[in-house]
Scaffold this active site. Structure first.
Site, PDB file in Angstrom:
ATOM      1  N   HIS A 167      11.600  -3.113   2.458  1.00 40.29           N
ATOM      2  CA  HIS A 167      11.178  -2.057   3.377  1.00 40.29           C
ATOM      3  C   HIS A 167      10.485  -0.974   2.567  1.00 40.29           C
ATOM      4  O   HIS A 167      11.088  -0.364   1.682  1.00 40.29           O
ATOM      5  CB  HIS A 167      12.376  -1.465   4.129  1.00 40.29           C
ATOM      6  CG  HIS A 167      11.982  -0.403   5.115  1.00 40.29           C
ATOM      7  ND1 HIS A 167      11.705  -0.688   6.438  1.00 40.29           N
ATOM      8  CD2 HIS A 167      11.807   0.936   4.974  1.00 40.29           C
ATOM      9  CE1 HIS A 167      11.374   0.426   7.071  1.00 40.29           C
ATOM     10  NE2 HIS A 167      11.432   1.425   6.198  1.00 40.29           N
ATOM     11  N   CYS A 168       9.220  -0.735   2.878  1.00 33.36           N
ATOM     12  CA  CYS A 168       8.413   0.212   2.111  1.00 33.36           C
ATOM     13  C   CYS A 168       8.259   1.506   2.907  1.00 33.36           C
ATOM     14  O   CYS A 168       7.580   1.519   3.946  1.00 33.36           O
ATOM     15  CB  CYS A 168       7.038  -0.385   1.801  1.00 33.36           C
ATOM     16  SG  CYS A 168       6.001   0.692   0.784  1.00 33.36           S
ATOM     17  N   PRO A 169       8.860   2.605   2.463  1.00 35.70           N
ATOM     18  CA  PRO A 169       8.689   3.870   3.201  1.00 35.70           C
ATOM     19  C   PRO A 169       7.278   4.433   3.093  1.00 35.70           C
ATOM     20  O   PRO A 169       6.861   5.211   3.954  1.00 35.70           O
ATOM     21  CB  PRO A 169       9.717   4.796   2.540  1.00 35.70           C
ATOM     22  CG  PRO A 169       9.917   4.238   1.170  1.00 35.70           C
ATOM     23  CD  PRO A 169       9.750   2.756   1.302  1.00 35.70           C
ATOM     24  N   GLY A 172       5.659   2.961   5.945  1.00 25.39           N
ATOM     25  CA  GLY A 172       6.398   3.189   7.183  1.00 25.39           C
ATOM     26  C   GLY A 172       6.735   1.935   7.940  1.00 25.39           C
ATOM     27  O   GLY A 172       6.815   1.962   9.174  1.00 25.39           O
ATOM     28  N   ASN A 173       6.981   0.828   7.228  1.00 23.17           N
ATOM     29  CA  ASN A 173       7.272  -0.429   7.916  1.00 23.17           C
ATOM     30  C   ASN A 173       7.909  -1.392   6.922  1.00 23.17           C
ATOM     31  O   ASN A 173       7.862  -1.188   5.706  1.00 23.17           O
ATOM     32  CB  ASN A 173       5.989  -1.039   8.503  1.00 23.17           C
ATOM     33  CG  ASN A 173       6.280  -1.996   9.642  1.00 23.17           C
ATOM     34  OD1 ASN A 173       7.421  -2.345   9.900  1.00 23.17           O
ATOM     35  ND2 ASN A 173       5.224  -2.427  10.325  1.00 23.17           N
TER      36      ASN A 173
END
Length: 390
Positions: A167-169, A172-173
């Protein structure tokens, strides 16, 4: 006040579980935590704006007009890959329906048998064979499904994602099966854009320092100084991230598998998804088919909405229907079959009459002329029945 359940059609994305946010009628799908994504967009757009405002006019005049053109193309490609990664379905797996979850629970109980009280039940796993290697399928207690190979449950989005990478902040997804190639192209193009801006910002300072001096150049171009600082601190992380994912792609491995050590370390297992060839692994990850989404976010489904009974009656009035009956007195247009039934009903109503019949007066029977047709017979019988009732 009683309520009435009214079924209305809604889009499936409105009823999907999990912690995702949707826009544009379900076409855009992101995580709810989007603050870092806005920071990413601000840094890219802001740095490129400073480059176009301070360096491009000078470099296009003194070096080549192709410098700003190539920067614009690279900037547009970076933004396209970022938005494609952020706004797409990463490969979320639908949760089991209540009937499916009950059936899976029955299968698990039948396979494990009766577990004694106080004893921990065995783990819920299934074994499948992929390219000669045994792979375990784990059961997700949230989604009520056995996750397919390489899938994992994201604790931030609260969904199982197929071929889950991480999960890559910053985007945002989640990064998974359906948007991994776009994420890699985003990091690769962003690395090139950062190096491009950093290089030409230094060239711009050097060229102007020859004429007006280094200190005077820094005072005249504060935007260039800010660009150099931003690019210097982001260059190492972005280039390092691109190199790490290039290494994973060459092995056909995910970040989740690399962190857990699924195919190395204590397990000493071979990666069943690797082709033992760097070119084939890269072609499979980057040039493979585009997988469709299995969520059907914009499909229609029924939703029961409670509405007060008074409101439902006003919005959906019941149409009044009038019951038509046959005429009591036959005429020349009445069929012969209906005339006999009309006469029988008239006689039965006449015989019932009132509950306390009055004393009848003696009356002389009416003389009935000779009947010439069946119609006159029916009329005469009705007249006689009325006189008896009186």
């Amino acid at each position: 006040m009683s309520a009435v359940m009214i079924a209305r059609k809604v889009r499936k994305w409105e009823k999907l579980p999990g912690k995702n946010s949707f826009c544009c009628d379900g076409r855009v799908m992101m995580a709810r935590q989007k603050g870092v994504f806005y920071l990413t967009v601000f840094l890219i757009v802001g740095t490129c704006s400073l480059f176009f405002a301070f360096e491009c006019p000078y470099l296009a005049t003194h070096l080549s007009p192709a410098i700003p053109v190539f920067a614009i193309v690279l900037f547009l490609f970076v933004m396209a890959m970022l938005l494609r990664t952020s706004f797409s379905d990463p490969g979320v797996l639908p949760r089991a329906l209540p009937e499916e979850a009950t059936f899976i629970e029955m299968e698990i109980e039948a396979a494990n048998g009766n577990v004694p009280a106080g004893q921990r039940p065995p783990p819920r796993i299934r074994n499948v064979q992929i390219n000669g290697q045994i792979v375990k399928l784990k059961y997700c207690h949230t989604c009520k499904i056995f996750r397919p190979p390489r899938a994992s449950h994201c604790s931030i989005c609260d969904n199982c994602v197929d071929r889950f990478d991480h999960h890559c902040p910053w985007v945002g997804n989640c990064v998974g099966k359906r948007n991994y190639r776009y994420f890699y192209l985003f990091t690769l193009s962003l690395s090139l854009l950062t190096i491009y801006i950093f290089t030409f910002a230094i060239v711009h300072v050097v060229m102007r320092s020859v004429d007006s001096g280094f200190v005077k150049t820094l005072q005249d171009t504060p935007g260039t100084v800010l660009e150099v600082l931003v690019c210097f601190f982001t260059l190492w992380s972005v280039v390092g991230l691109t190199g790490f994912h290039s290494y994973l792609i060459s092995l056909n491995q995910t970040t989740n598998e690399d962190i857990k050590g699924s195919w190395s370390g204590k397990n000493r297992l071979q990666n069943p998804y690797s082709h033992k060839n760097i070119v084939k692994n890269c072609c499979e990850v980057l040039c493979g088919p585009a997988y469709p989404s299995v969520l059907d976010r914009r499909g229609l489904t029924q939703d029961d909405l409670p509405v007060p009974a008074s409101t439902a009656a006003q919005s959906n009035p019941v149409p009044q229907t009038t019951k038509t009956t046959a005429p009591l007195i036959p005429n020349e247009h009445t069929p012969d079959d209906a005339k006999s039934s009309i006469a029988d009903s008239a006689i039965s109503h006449a015989e019932k009459g009132s509950p306390s019949p009055k004393k009848e007066k003696p009356s002389t029977p009416a003389k009935v002329p000779p009947l010439a047709s069946p119609e006159t017979d029916v009329e005469a019988s009705i007249i006689i029945a009325k006189e008896k009732a009186l």
